[in-house]
Design a protein around this motif. Structure first.
Motif, PDB file in Angstrom:
ATOM      1  N   GLN A  74       0.977  -1.213   0.003  1.00 11.49           N
ATOM      2  CA  GLN A  74       0.023  -0.230   0.003  1.00 11.49           C
ATOM      3  C   GLN A  74       0.932   1.184   0.031  1.00 11.49           C
ATOM      4  O   GLN A  74       0.625   2.240  -0.684  1.00 11.49           O
ATOM      5  CB  GLN A  74      -0.856   0.059   1.247  1.00 11.49           C
ATOM      6  CG  GLN A  74      -1.918  -0.748   1.180  1.00 11.49           C
ATOM      7  CD  GLN A  74      -2.847  -0.580   2.533  1.00 11.49           C
ATOM      8  OE1 GLN A  74      -2.299  -1.101   3.600  1.00 11.49           O
ATOM      9  NE2 GLN A  74      -4.101  -0.211   2.549  1.00 11.49           N
ATOM     10  N   ILE A  75       1.775   1.359   0.913  1.00 13.08           N
ATOM     11  CA  ILE A  75       2.614   2.420   1.005  1.00 13.08           C
ATOM     12  C   ILE A  75       3.575   2.510  -0.229  1.00 13.08           C
ATOM     13  O   ILE A  75       3.576   3.667  -0.929  1.00 13.08           O
ATOM     14  CB  ILE A  75       3.760   2.078   2.227  1.00 13.08           C
ATOM     15  CG1 ILE A  75       2.855   2.069   3.607  1.00 13.08           C
ATOM     16  CG2 ILE A  75       4.695   3.333   2.169  1.00 13.08           C
ATOM     17  CD1 ILE A  75       3.756   1.580   4.720  1.00 13.08           C
ATOM     18  N   LYS A  76       4.087   1.388  -0.820  1.00 14.60           N
ATOM     19  CA  LYS A  76       4.707   1.663  -1.991  1.00 14.60           C
ATOM     20  C   LYS A  76       3.934   2.054  -3.398  1.00 14.60           C
ATOM     21  O   LYS A  76       4.650   2.810  -3.953  1.00 14.60           O
ATOM     22  CB  LYS A  76       5.381   0.112  -2.526  1.00 14.60           C
ATOM     23  CG  LYS A  76       6.293   0.233  -3.454  1.00 14.60           C
ATOM     24  CD  LYS A  76       6.948  -1.219  -3.839  1.00 14.60           C
ATOM     25  CE  LYS A  76       7.828  -1.143  -5.026  1.00 14.60           C
ATOM     26  NZ  LYS A  76       8.812  -2.239  -5.409  1.00 14.60           N
ATOM     27  N   SER A  77       2.704   1.805  -3.357  1.00 22.84           N
ATOM     28  CA  SER A  77       1.834   2.126  -4.705  1.00 22.84           C
ATOM     29  C   SER A  77       1.520   3.429  -4.470  1.00 22.84           C
ATOM     30  O   SER A  77       1.594   4.199  -5.560  1.00 22.84           O
ATOM     31  CB  SER A  77       0.702   1.263  -4.974  1.00 22.84           C
ATOM     32  OG  SER A  77      -0.246   1.299  -3.738  1.00 22.84           O
ATOM     33  N   HIS A  78       1.313   3.996  -3.231  1.00 30.12           N
ATOM     34  CA  HIS A  78       0.685   5.135  -2.945  1.00 30.12           C
ATOM     35  C   HIS A  78       1.824   6.056  -3.149  1.00 30.12           C
ATOM     36  O   HIS A  78       1.681   7.123  -3.770  1.00 30.12           O
ATOM     37  CB  HIS A  78       0.172   5.286  -1.485  1.00 30.12           C
ATOM     38  CG  HIS A  78      -0.121   6.683  -0.970  1.00 30.12           C
ATOM     39  ND1 HIS A  78       0.677   7.483  -0.425  1.00 30.12           N
ATOM     40  CD2 HIS A  78      -1.400   7.367  -1.498  1.00 30.12           C
ATOM     41  CE1 HIS A  78      -0.128   8.708  -0.147  1.00 30.12           C
ATOM     42  NE2 HIS A  78      -1.181   8.586  -0.650  1.00 30.12           N
ATOM     43  N   ALA A  79       3.106   5.973  -2.734  1.00 26.09           N
ATOM     44  CA  ALA A  79       4.254   6.714  -2.692  1.00 26.09           C
ATOM     45  C   ALA A  79       4.678   6.965  -4.291  1.00 26.09           C
ATOM     46  O   ALA A  79       4.794   8.017  -4.694  1.00 26.09           O
ATOM     47  CB  ALA A  79       5.520   6.238  -2.165  1.00 26.09           C
ATOM     48  N   ALA A  80       4.406   5.866  -5.013  1.00 22.67           N
ATOM     49  CA  ALA A  80       4.824   5.821  -6.502  1.00 22.67           C
ATOM     50  C   ALA A  80       4.065   6.909  -7.339  1.00 22.67           C
ATOM     51  O   ALA A  80       4.414   7.489  -7.999  1.00 22.67           O
ATOM     52  CB  ALA A  80       4.918   4.436  -7.046  1.00 22.67           C
ATOM     53  N   LEU A  81       2.758   6.567  -6.716  1.00 19.77           N
ATOM     54  CA  LEU A  81       1.445   7.341  -7.523  1.00 19.77           C
ATOM     55  C   LEU A  81       1.529   8.990  -7.077  1.00 19.77           C
ATOM     56  O   LEU A  81       0.966   9.785  -7.898  1.00 19.77           O
ATOM     57  CB  LEU A  81       0.225   6.885  -7.553  1.00 19.77           C
ATOM     58  CG  LEU A  81      -0.072   5.426  -8.087  1.00 19.77           C
ATOM     59  CD1 LEU A  81      -1.180   4.713  -7.706  1.00 19.77           C
ATOM     60  CD2 LEU A  81      -0.102   5.595  -9.574  1.00 19.77           C
ATOM     61  N   THR A  82       1.888   9.107  -6.099  1.00 20.34           N
ATOM     62  CA  THR A  82       1.344  10.454  -5.391  1.00 20.34           C
ATOM     63  C   THR A  82       2.724  11.323  -4.983  1.00 20.34           C
ATOM     64  O   THR A  82       2.506  12.542  -5.220  1.00 20.34           O
ATOM     65  CB  THR A  82       0.760  10.239  -3.941  1.00 20.34           C
ATOM     66  OG1 THR A  82      -0.247   9.027  -4.131  1.00 20.34           O
ATOM     67  CG2 THR A  82       0.102  11.177  -3.383  1.00 20.34           C
ATOM     68  N   HIS A  83       3.752  10.758  -4.544  1.00 23.99           N
ATOM     69  CA  HIS A  83       4.761  11.846  -4.153  1.00 23.99           C
ATOM     70  C   HIS A  83       6.137  11.912  -4.934  1.00 23.99           C
ATOM     71  O   HIS A  83       6.311  10.863  -5.462  1.00 23.99           O
ATOM     72  CB  HIS A  83       5.162  11.200  -2.595  1.00 23.99           C
ATOM     73  CG  HIS A  83       4.279  11.181  -1.634  1.00 23.99           C
ATOM     74  ND1 HIS A  83       3.612  12.527  -1.363  1.00 23.99           N
ATOM     75  CD2 HIS A  83       3.879  10.193  -0.806  1.00 23.99           C
ATOM     76  CE1 HIS A  83       2.668  12.067  -0.359  1.00 23.99           C
ATOM     77  NE2 HIS A  83       2.770  10.783  -0.047  1.00 23.99           N
ATOM     78  N   ASN A  84       6.511  12.980  -5.171  1.00 23.48           N
ATOM     79  CA  ASN A  84       7.935  13.408  -5.788  1.00 23.48           C
ATOM     80  C   ASN A  84       9.133  13.390  -4.918  1.00 23.48           C
ATOM     81  O   ASN A  84      10.153  13.883  -5.259  1.00 23.48           O
ATOM     82  CB  ASN A  84       7.875  14.575  -6.552  1.00 23.48           C
ATOM     83  CG  ASN A  84       7.539  15.909  -5.628  1.00 23.48           C
ATOM     84  OD1 ASN A  84       7.287  15.784  -4.716  1.00 23.48           O
ATOM     85  ND2 ASN A  84       7.414  16.842  -6.302  1.00 23.48           N
TER      86      ASN A  84
END
Length: 161
Positions: free
Chosen positions: A68-78
């Motif tokens: 969850q953390i990995k996919s959220h970070a990849a999609l959301t944060h720079n």
């Protein structure tokens, strides 16, 4: 600290911080308040990286798994997001909310702690606490407001529901 990033690589504060410091932002994949801040956090990361201040996301929620953390970070944060298993860093710093920030200078001295700004929706921001702290620090001036009350979702720790 030494924490794993979303690809399993161990990262440290000293590796990730910029020449003028870093801001640690406690984030969450599920918190609606963090979602309302995603764009503002990314803008901060973009605006201050070239000035020597790097943004580092920390996810300390035991209710969110690595995927969850990995996919959220990849999609959301720079900016990089590290996983704080068992909320060890959150406990050490006393972090209780997402998003809650800790701004340290190049020597890891805490300069500001608390909220990013004064409006969770982003529509009525009148005080940009974190940007003001960054700008004062970069100008060599004293930071007038070193602490504000963070607001948002609580960090979910082991043993909590």
């Amino acid at each position: 600290f030494s924490l794993s990033d979303t690809s399993g690589k161990i990262q440290t504060l000293n590796q990730l911080k910029g020449t003028k410091g870093a801001v640690i932002i406690f984030v969450s994949a599920q918190c609606p308040v963090v979602r309302s801040y995603n764009e503002r956090m990314n803008q901060l990361a973009s605006d201050y990286k070239a000035k020597g201040i790097n943004v580092i996301g920390i996810n300390s929620n035991v209710t969110e798994n690595g995927e969850q953390i990995k996919s959220h970070a990849a999609l959301t944060h720079n900016f990089p997001v590290l996983i704080d298993k068992n909320s060890v860093l959150a406990d050490k710093l006393g972090a209780t909310r997402t998003p809650e920030v800790y701004f340290v200078d190049a020597k890891n001295v805490l300069l500001y702690q608390g909220a990013i700004d004064n409006d969770r929706s982003g529509e009525k921001v009148t005080e940009r606490y974190l940007r003001t702290a960054f700008d004062s620090s970069l100008a060599g001036k004293k930071i007038e407001r070193t602490m504000t009350a963070a607001f948002g979702c609580t960090i979910k720790r082991a043993g909590e529901e």
